[in-house]
Design an enzyme around this catalytic site. Structure first.
Site, short mmCIF file in Angstrom:
data_model
loop_
_atom_site.label_atom_id
_atom_site.label_comp_id
_atom_site.label_asym_id
_atom_site.label_seq_id
_atom_site.Cartn_x
_atom_site.Cartn_y
_atom_site.Cartn_z
N GLU A 198 0.82 -1.22 0.00
CA GLU A 198 0.00 0.00 0.00
C GLU A 198 0.84 1.26 0.00
OE1 GLU A 198 -2.70 0.57 3.33
OE2 GLU A 198 -3.61 2.31 2.39
N LYS A 227 -2.49 -2.02 -3.09
CA LYS A 227 -3.56 -1.18 -2.54
C LYS A 227 -3.25 0.28 -2.86
CE LYS A 227 -6.06 -0.22 1.75
NZ LYS A 227 -6.69 -0.86 2.91
P1 13P Z 1 -9.49 3.88 4.14
O1 13P Z 1 -10.34 3.10 3.16
O2 13P Z 1 -10.27 4.48 5.27
O3 13P Z 1 -8.58 4.85 3.44
O4 13P Z 1 -8.55 2.83 4.87
C1 13P Z 1 -7.95 1.86 4.17
C2 13P Z 1 -6.68 1.49 4.83
O5 13P Z 1 -6.55 0.39 5.32
C3 13P Z 1 -5.60 2.45 4.87
O6 13P Z 1 -4.42 1.82 5.24
#
Ligand code: 13P
Length: 335
Positions: free
Chosen positions: A177, A219
């Site tokens: 991510e 992500k």
């Molecule tokens: P959000 O969808 O609230 O952005 O959170 C996703 C997430 O796990 C961020 O690390």
């Protein structure tokens, strides 16, 4: 490394109607969420709230996996059943956030680096024993004057690749991510540029560190206009810019992209996800395009719950409804 098992887990997480619930808020973040509904952030309240989400009847029609926080993967439900077991009984795959949050990046004002590599190999082995089958590490990239810097992107990409390689060694599918923050009044083109630049470096590092791409998920943030800009791009434009950007920067071998919601309004998140999937169906895309939402799946149920056991039904209905709408968008069948 059991490549077959990694691919199967990655594919199950992005099965065609499904996506991921991110319920891995750290202590500070869950406190902020509870403050918004005037509920104290005690261990029991956190357990009750998350157990409510996990026990929602029918959730597994739309939810393939849940990302847990360290506290939650060790917690039992009110009746003594481990919360991991509650998820498994629903047919939902447990996952775990393994980074330790962001710190200031030395010598780079306004930029952050994610920590948590020390001792990670041992922690991953323990999480596997506890039932986790996938992991998440979040890096944060900000857009602003002269940032993101090469230095920040390289430091974060290096850590993401170390995390991904170690996760796969432990039999866990890494969710990589690199969140490009929506904060600011930047244009959608600025978001495209920062995301492309970041993703090129992330995949350069993943390949260099011998990560098996088919056994990973990305992500990303959607490619959007900054949150405080006055004229924000509409879903069709978001879809075009997002798919163009990812086609330039995400290898086709990656099994799926699971978007974060990033603090965008629920309606805008689902409209954007829907438009992205419609466009992908028209022009073709090599990866599944699904979701891994925290706020956009939890905002409504959190408000409905408000810390009161008598609101359980309202809250589970709200969660089920958000999951259903998000699943429709994930298939390009939303409104
Ligand atoms: P959000 O969808 O609230 O952005 O959170 C996703 C997430 O796990 C961020 O690390």
């Amino acid at each position: 490394m059991d490549k077959q098992q990694l691919v199967e887990t990655a594919q199950a997480l992005v099965a065609n109607t499904k996506g991921i619930l991110a319920a891995d808020e750290s202590g500070g973040t869950i406190k902020r969420r509870f403050d918004s509904i005037n509920v104290e952030s005690t261990e029991e309240n956190r357990r009750d709230y998350r157990e409510m989400l996990f026990r929602t009847v029918g959730a597994s029609e739309y939810i393939s996996g849940v990302i847990l926080f360290d506290e939650t993967i060790r917690q039992n439900g009110a009746d003594g059943t481990p919360l991991v077991k509650v998820l498994e009984n629903q047919g939902i795959i447990p996952g775990i956030k393994v980074d330790k949050g962001t710190q200031a990046l030395p010598g780079a004002p306004d930029e952050l680096v994610t920590e948590g590599l020390d001792g990670l190999r041992d922690r991953l082995n323990e999480y596997y024993e506890l039932g986790a089958r996938f992991t998440k590490w979040r890096a944060v990239i900000s857009i602003g004057d002269d940032i993101p810097s090469n230095y920040c992107v390289a430091a974060n990409a290096h850590a993401l690749a170390r995390f991904a390689a170690l996760s796969q060694e432990a039999g866990l599918v890494p969710i990589v991510e690199p969140e490009v923050l929506r904060d600011g009044d930047h244009s959608i083109e600025d978001c495209f540029e920062a995301s492309e630049f970041t993703l090129h470096e992330v995949y350069r590092q993943l390949v260099e560190q011998k990560v098996f791409l088919e056994g990973t998920l990305l992500k990303p943030s959607m490619i959007i206009t900054g949150g405080s800009a006055s004229d924000r791009a509409k879903p069709q434009e978001v879809a075009k810019q997002s798919i163009d950007c990812f086609k330039r920067s995400v290898p086709a071998a990656v099994t799926g992209l699971v978007f974060l919601s990033g603090g965008e309004a629920d309606d805008s998140v689902t409209s954007n996800l829907n438009a992205i999937n419609q466009r992908a169906a028209e022009e073709g895309a090599p990866w599944e395009l699904s979701f891994s939402f925290g706020r956009s799946l939890q905002g409504e149920p959190l408000k409905a719950w408000a810390g009161k056991s008598e609101n359980l039904e309202l809250a589970t209905n709200a969660f089920y409804n958000r999951a259903m709408l998000t699943s429709a968008a994930r298939q390009g069948k939303g409104v």
